[in-house]
Design a protein around this motif. Structure first.
Motif, PDB file in Angstrom:
ATOM      1  N   ALA A 233       0.832  -1.207   0.000  1.00  0.00           N
ATOM      2  CA  ALA A 233       0.000   0.000   0.000  1.00  0.00           C
ATOM      3  C   ALA A 233       0.865   1.255   0.000  1.00  0.00           C
ATOM      4  CB  ALA A 233      -0.934  -0.004   1.202  1.00  0.00           C
ATOM      5  N   ASN A 234       1.924   1.246   0.789  1.00  0.00           N
ATOM      6  CA  ASN A 234       2.853   2.383   0.785  1.00  0.00           C
ATOM      7  C   ASN A 234       3.443   2.575  -0.601  1.00  0.00           C
ATOM      8  OD1 ASN A 234       5.049   4.279   1.996  1.00  0.00           O
ATOM      9  ND2 ASN A 234       6.199   2.656   0.982  1.00  0.00           N
ATOM     10  N   ALA A 235       3.859   1.470  -1.218  1.00  0.00           N
ATOM     11  CA  ALA A 235       4.461   1.556  -2.546  1.00  0.00           C
ATOM     12  C   ALA A 235       3.464   2.105  -3.562  1.00  0.00           C
ATOM     13  CB  ALA A 235       4.971   0.189  -2.984  1.00  0.00           C
ATOM     14  N   ARG A 236       2.222   1.638  -3.485  1.00  0.00           N
ATOM     15  CA  ARG A 236       1.211   2.111  -4.437  1.00  0.00           C
ATOM     16  C   ARG A 236       1.001   3.628  -4.282  1.00  0.00           C
ATOM     17  NH1 ARG A 236      -3.490  -0.123  -6.660  1.00  0.00           N
ATOM     18  NH2 ARG A 236      -2.407  -2.130  -6.590  1.00  0.00           N
ATOM     19  N   ALA A 237       0.864   4.079  -3.042  1.00  0.00           N
ATOM     20  CA  ALA A 237       0.658   5.514  -2.822  1.00  0.00           C
ATOM     21  C   ALA A 237       1.851   6.315  -3.315  1.00  0.00           C
ATOM     22  CB  ALA A 237       0.408   5.779  -1.337  1.00  0.00           C
ATOM     23  N   TYR A 238       3.050   5.809  -3.061  1.00  0.00           N
ATOM     24  CA  TYR A 238       4.256   6.508  -3.506  1.00  0.00           C
ATOM     25  C   TYR A 238       4.279   6.638  -5.028  1.00  0.00           C
ATOM     26  CZ  TYR A 238       9.169   7.670  -4.200  1.00  0.00           C
ATOM     27  OH  TYR A 238      10.334   8.288  -4.588  1.00  0.00           O
ATOM     28  N   HIS A 239       3.983   5.548  -5.714  1.00  0.00           N
ATOM     29  CA  HIS A 239       4.022   5.572  -7.173  1.00  0.00           C
ATOM     30  C   HIS A 239       2.915   6.467  -7.739  1.00  0.00           C
ATOM     31  CE1 HIS A 239       7.290   2.801  -7.857  1.00  0.00           C
ATOM     32  NE2 HIS A 239       6.752   1.918  -7.027  1.00  0.00           N
ATOM     33  N   ILE A 290      12.203  -1.209   1.666  1.00  0.00           N
ATOM     34  CA  ILE A 290      12.073   0.130   1.081  1.00  0.00           C
ATOM     35  C   ILE A 290      13.427   0.806   0.892  1.00  0.00           C
ATOM     36  CG2 ILE A 290      11.130   2.452   1.443  1.00  0.00           C
ATOM     37  CD1 ILE A 290       8.844   1.127   3.013  1.00  0.00           C
ATOM     38  N   PHE A 291      14.304   0.730   1.886  1.00  0.00           N
ATOM     39  CA  PHE A 291      15.496   1.570   1.900  1.00  0.00           C
ATOM     40  C   PHE A 291      16.792   0.845   1.553  1.00  0.00           C
ATOM     41  CE2 PHE A 291      12.530   4.081   4.426  1.00  0.00           C
ATOM     42  CZ  PHE A 291      12.800   5.374   4.002  1.00  0.00           C
ATOM     43  N   SER A 292      16.813  -0.491   1.542  1.00  0.00           N
ATOM     44  CA  SER A 292      18.057  -1.183   1.209  1.00  0.00           C
ATOM     45  C   SER A 292      18.270  -1.212  -0.298  1.00  0.00           C
ATOM     46  CB  SER A 292      18.043  -2.610   1.758  1.00  0.00           C
ATOM     47  OG  SER A 292      17.164  -3.432   1.005  1.00  0.00           O
ATOM     48  N   LYS A 293      19.499  -1.413  -0.713  1.00  0.00           N
ATOM     49  CA  LYS A 293      19.806  -1.478  -2.146  1.00  0.00           C
ATOM     50  C   LYS A 293      19.261  -2.755  -2.776  1.00  0.00           C
ATOM     51  CE  LYS A 293      23.942   1.421  -1.877  1.00  0.00           C
ATOM     52  NZ  LYS A 293      25.410   1.494  -2.063  1.00  0.00           N
ATOM     53  N   ALA A 334      10.167   5.652  -0.757  1.00  0.00           N
ATOM     54  CA  ALA A 334      10.106   6.675   0.301  1.00  0.00           C
ATOM     55  C   ALA A 334      11.191   7.694   0.011  1.00  0.00           C
ATOM     56  CB  ALA A 334      10.289   6.067   1.683  1.00  0.00           C
ATOM     57  N   ASP A 335      10.807   8.960  -0.005  1.00  0.00           N
ATOM     58  CA  ASP A 335      11.782  10.034  -0.192  1.00  0.00           C
ATOM     59  C   ASP A 335      12.518  10.335   1.107  1.00  0.00           C
ATOM     60  OD1 ASP A 335      10.957  10.474  -2.900  1.00  0.00           O
ATOM     61  OD2 ASP A 335       9.222  11.584  -2.142  1.00  0.00           O
ATOM     62  N   PHE A 336      11.928   9.934   2.216  1.00  0.00           N
ATOM     63  CA  PHE A 336      12.556  10.143   3.516  1.00  0.00           C
ATOM     64  C   PHE A 336      11.977   9.140   4.501  1.00  0.00           C
ATOM     65  CE2 PHE A 336       8.769  12.830   3.481  1.00  0.00           C
ATOM     66  CZ  PHE A 336       8.189  12.560   4.709  1.00  0.00           C
ATOM     67  N   LEU A 337      12.645   9.001   5.627  1.00  0.00           N
ATOM     68  CA  LEU A 337      12.193   8.125   6.708  1.00  0.00           C
ATOM     69  C   LEU A 337      11.670   8.967   7.860  1.00  0.00           C
ATOM     70  CD1 LEU A 337      12.010   5.416   8.315  1.00  0.00           C
ATOM     71  CD2 LEU A 337      14.389   5.836   9.009  1.00  0.00           C
ATOM     72  N   GLY A 338      10.416   8.727   8.258  1.00  0.00           N
ATOM     73  CA  GLY A 338       9.933   9.239   9.531  1.00  0.00           C
ATOM     74  C   GLY A 338      10.233   8.185  10.577  1.00  0.00           C
ATOM     75  N   LEU A 339      10.888   8.561  11.646  1.00  0.00           N
ATOM     76  CA  LEU A 339      11.334   7.604  12.665  1.00  0.00           C
ATOM     77  C   LEU A 339      10.695   7.916  14.004  1.00  0.00           C
ATOM     78  CD1 LEU A 339      13.290   5.258  13.469  1.00  0.00           C
ATOM     79  CD2 LEU A 339      14.960   7.044  14.029  1.00  0.00           C
ATOM     80  N   ASN A 340       9.946   6.958  14.538  1.00  0.00           N
ATOM     81  CA  ASN A 340       9.381   7.076  15.880  1.00  0.00           C
ATOM     82  C   ASN A 340      10.225   6.247  16.839  1.00  0.00           C
ATOM     83  OD1 ASN A 340       7.400   8.409  14.480  1.00  0.00           O
ATOM     84  ND2 ASN A 340       5.735   7.049  15.067  1.00  0.00           N
ATOM     85  N   HIS A 341      10.743   6.874  17.870  1.00  0.00           N
ATOM     86  CA  HIS A 341      11.620   6.175  18.813  1.00  0.00           C
ATOM     87  C   HIS A 341      11.317   6.639  20.229  1.00  0.00           C
ATOM     88  CE1 HIS A 341      15.282   4.340  20.462  1.00  0.00           C
ATOM     89  NE2 HIS A 341      15.417   5.456  21.146  1.00  0.00           N
ATOM     90  N   TYR A 342      11.202   5.659  21.139  1.00  0.00           N
ATOM     91  CA  TYR A 342      10.877   5.984  22.526  1.00  0.00           C
ATOM     92  C   TYR A 342      11.811   5.347  23.542  1.00  0.00           C
ATOM     93  CZ  TYR A 342       6.448   7.988  20.936  1.00  0.00           C
ATOM     94  OH  TYR A 342       5.498   8.775  20.336  1.00  0.00           O
ATOM     95  N   PHE A 343      12.400   4.191  23.252  1.00  0.00           N
ATOM     96  CA  PHE A 343      13.164   3.493  24.285  1.00  0.00           C
ATOM     97  C   PHE A 343      14.155   2.503  23.675  1.00  0.00           C
ATOM     98  CE2 PHE A 343       9.050   1.461  23.650  1.00  0.00           C
ATOM     99  CZ  PHE A 343       9.399   0.144  23.338  1.00  0.00           C
ATOM    100  N   THR A 344      15.028   1.982  24.543  1.00  0.00           N
ATOM    101  CA  THR A 344      16.079   1.036  24.177  1.00  0.00           C
ATOM    102  C   THR A 344      15.990  -0.172  25.102  1.00  0.00           C
ATOM    103  OG1 THR A 344      17.564   2.717  23.264  1.00  0.00           O
ATOM    104  CG2 THR A 344      18.606   0.745  24.149  1.00  0.00           C
ATOM    105  N   LYS A 345      16.439  -1.317  24.616  1.00  0.00           N
ATOM    106  CA  LYS A 345      16.398  -2.541  25.407  1.00  0.00           C
ATOM    107  C   LYS A 345      17.692  -3.328  25.277  1.00  0.00           C
ATOM    108  CE  LYS A 345      11.410  -3.510  25.038  1.00  0.00           C
ATOM    109  NZ  LYS A 345      10.425  -4.493  24.527  1.00  0.00           N
TER     110      LYS A 345
END
Length: 533
Positions: A233-239, A290-293, A334-345
């Motif tokens: 779905a993301n790919a379809r919207a992007y295209h 999405i982002f790897s070569k 994706a032209d850019f990455l939105g990143l949501n981050h809250y914690f580490t484990k």
């Protein structure tokens, strides 16, 4: 600069992730002061269902969250719901005033699918919903606030869920129709789009473990099907944007992914591999296609699910593969990455993990467990402990693994209870913004930061028991009065100075929002005076 190619500025070995966290916590407070670049974006973030209210106003149709809170109210803390929430559908001008008071340049919000398409599909477009967002976007721009819009933030039309929701492949077409409509109506003014918010979280809790709406329990099959359809779905919207709108509208389209950072619990091969698997199963499931070569899922994800599926008697992997055309169709969407981050484990893998998880499930496929360091500052949210260096390491991981894409921290924040004095949030923001500064110094391509959240909101299953807002909302007041917390003053000062001043200690009770407004007025007078001096 790093002391070697395998060592970060904190002295943390990144080749095998053998980490001295106590040293990191000590060093970060003594680093020399740095400034955010002049073009670095500061913003605040919200989501439609969590703040808008007006759940059945002006032709809006019911979403999966409306259905859940009305049919199973006991599932939500205190039987709360989003029927009114912060009432931002009617209070949006006050929300924009708050953005001006903070001094942010961008506002991340989401568009309600059911306000635009009450019946889910494009055969009926609700003009009143279009009109509302037109007024809202125009008001943002009139106040020099750049709109940063999320197309889907978990509020699927209930009628589409009754046809399978994100487990039905046809949703790729449904989402494409919806995306095209918002591009057509708002793309002349919105230049930053994010297609889907946190697909991993949505699929895990909504279609995996039946925690969030629509409460489908299928952790070993439905979870993967949901994710597969979201990638398509993301790919379809992007295209669609690329082919039909980019040349005339000139905007960008990204996706918003969540990720923890993880450290191996020890320097054993088992724990190091567990940490790598953990990131591959969560972040890599969406990031890599999405982002790897090379595109496609991470190989360790493919191999582990296939092996587990075979051992469980399945004829094929529960993670349905993409064919070569689909891999290429998704790659680069994706032209850019939105990143949501809250914690580490910390992550580990040993005999204690045996029998811990449902079979089949993505957790059993990953075959690793996690915990947080109890020395890290605790918060009101039991799932969050403050550890800013984790964000720095995550950003370096993105830079090194995915060719340093354009990144916006689309969500970062912590909850408190009621009250204007919120030292936990102040400390948290300073720690994580410091981590962003360090990532910038390491060459990470981070362009902006959005604080979650502009105001208190409906925090999904937790209702209003967790307050993430820079502004406190009085949910007992019919007007839903908003008042800035201490963290609002601190964030405003960081934006103004583009530095982190640990000594700045404002009094949130000294006049409420008028203090913010007065301070901005004084600053404006000083600037104007300087122009004529």
């Amino acid at each position: 600069m790093r002391s070697s190619s395998n060592t970060s500025r904190y002295g943390l070995r990144t080749d095998c992730w053998a980490l001295t966290i106590s040293a990191a916590n000590t060093i970060i407070k003594t680093l020399p002061s740095k400034q955010f670049p002049p073009d670095f974006i500061f913003g605040a973030a919200t989501a439609a269902y969590q703040i808008e209210g007006a759940w059945d106003a002006d032709g809006r149709g019911p979403s999966i969250w409306d259905h859940l809170v009305h049919t199973d109210p006991e599932h939500i803390t205190n039987k709360d719901n989003g029927d009114v929430a912060a009432n931002s559908y009617y209070n949006y001008k006050r929300d924009i005033e708050m953005l001006k008071e903070l001094g942010v340049s961008h506002y991340r919000f989401s568009i309600s699918w059911t306000r635009i398409l009450p019946f889910g599909r494009a055969h009926y477009i609700n003009q009143r919903g279009i009109d509302h967002y037109n007024k809202f976007i125009d008001e943002l721009l009139a106040n020099d606030i750049v709109p940063f819009a999320t197309i889907y933030h978990w509020d699927l039309p209930q009628i589409l869920q009754e046809h399978g929701g994100w487990l039905n492949e046809e949703i790729v077409d449904w989402f494409a129709d919806y995306a095209r409509i918002v591009f057509e109506n708002f793309g002349d003014r919105i230049k930053f789009w994010m297609t889907i918010n946190e697909p991993w979280v949505h699929c895990y809790f909504s279609y995996g473990y039946a925690v969030y709406a629509p409460k489908i329990r299928s952790p070993g099959v439905g979870f993967y099907e949901c994710g597969r359809n979201m990638l398509l779905a993301n790919a379809r919207a992007y295209h669609i944007y690329n082919d039909e709108f980019r040349s005339t509208q000139g905007g960008k389209v990204g996706i918003d992914l969540n990720s923890e950072y993880v450290y191996p619990a020890s320097d054993s091969i088992e724990d190091i591999e567990a940490a790598k698997d953990y990131l591959a199963f969560q972040f890599g499931q969406y990031m890599h296609p999405i982002f790897s070569k090379s595109g496609n899922y991470p190989q360790r994800l493919i191999h582990r699910v296939a092996a587990a599926s075979t051992a469980q008697g399945y004829n094929s992997s529960r993670l349905r593969s993409f064919d070569e055309d689909q891999i290429n169709y998704i790659k680069g969407t994706a032209d850019f990455l939105g990143l949501n981050h809250y914690f580490t484990k910390y992550v580990y893998r040993n005999s204690s993990v045996i029998g811990m998880f449902d079979v089949p499930s993505t957790d059993d496929d990953t075959f690793a467990d996690s915990y947080m360091d109890e020395s890290w500052p605790s918060t009101h949210a039991p799932w969050i402990r403050e550890h800013g260096p984790g964000l720095h390491h995550l950003l370096v991981h993105i830079k090194d693994s995915y060719d340093n894409p354009e990144v916006y921290i689309a969500e970062n924040g912590v909850s408190t209870t009621t009250g204007l004095n919120d030292p936990t949030r102040v400390s948290y923001y300073r720690s994580y913004l410091r981590a962003v500064l360090e990532a910038l110094a390491d060459g990470c391509n981070v362009h902006g930061y959005f604080a979650w959240s502009l105001m208190d909101n409906f925090e999904w299953n937790f209702g209003y028991s967790h307050r993430f807002g820079l502004y406190e909302v009085d949910f007992q007041d019919p007007n839903r009065t908003r008042t800035p917390r201490k963290s609002a003053f601190v964030y405003r000062e960081i934006i103004r100075s583009r530095t982190i001043d640990y000594e700045y200690d404002p009094d949130p009770y000294a006049g409420g929002s008028s203090v913010l407004t007065s301070s901005l007025l004084v600053l404006a007078i000083v600037v104007v005076a300087g122009l004529f001096s």
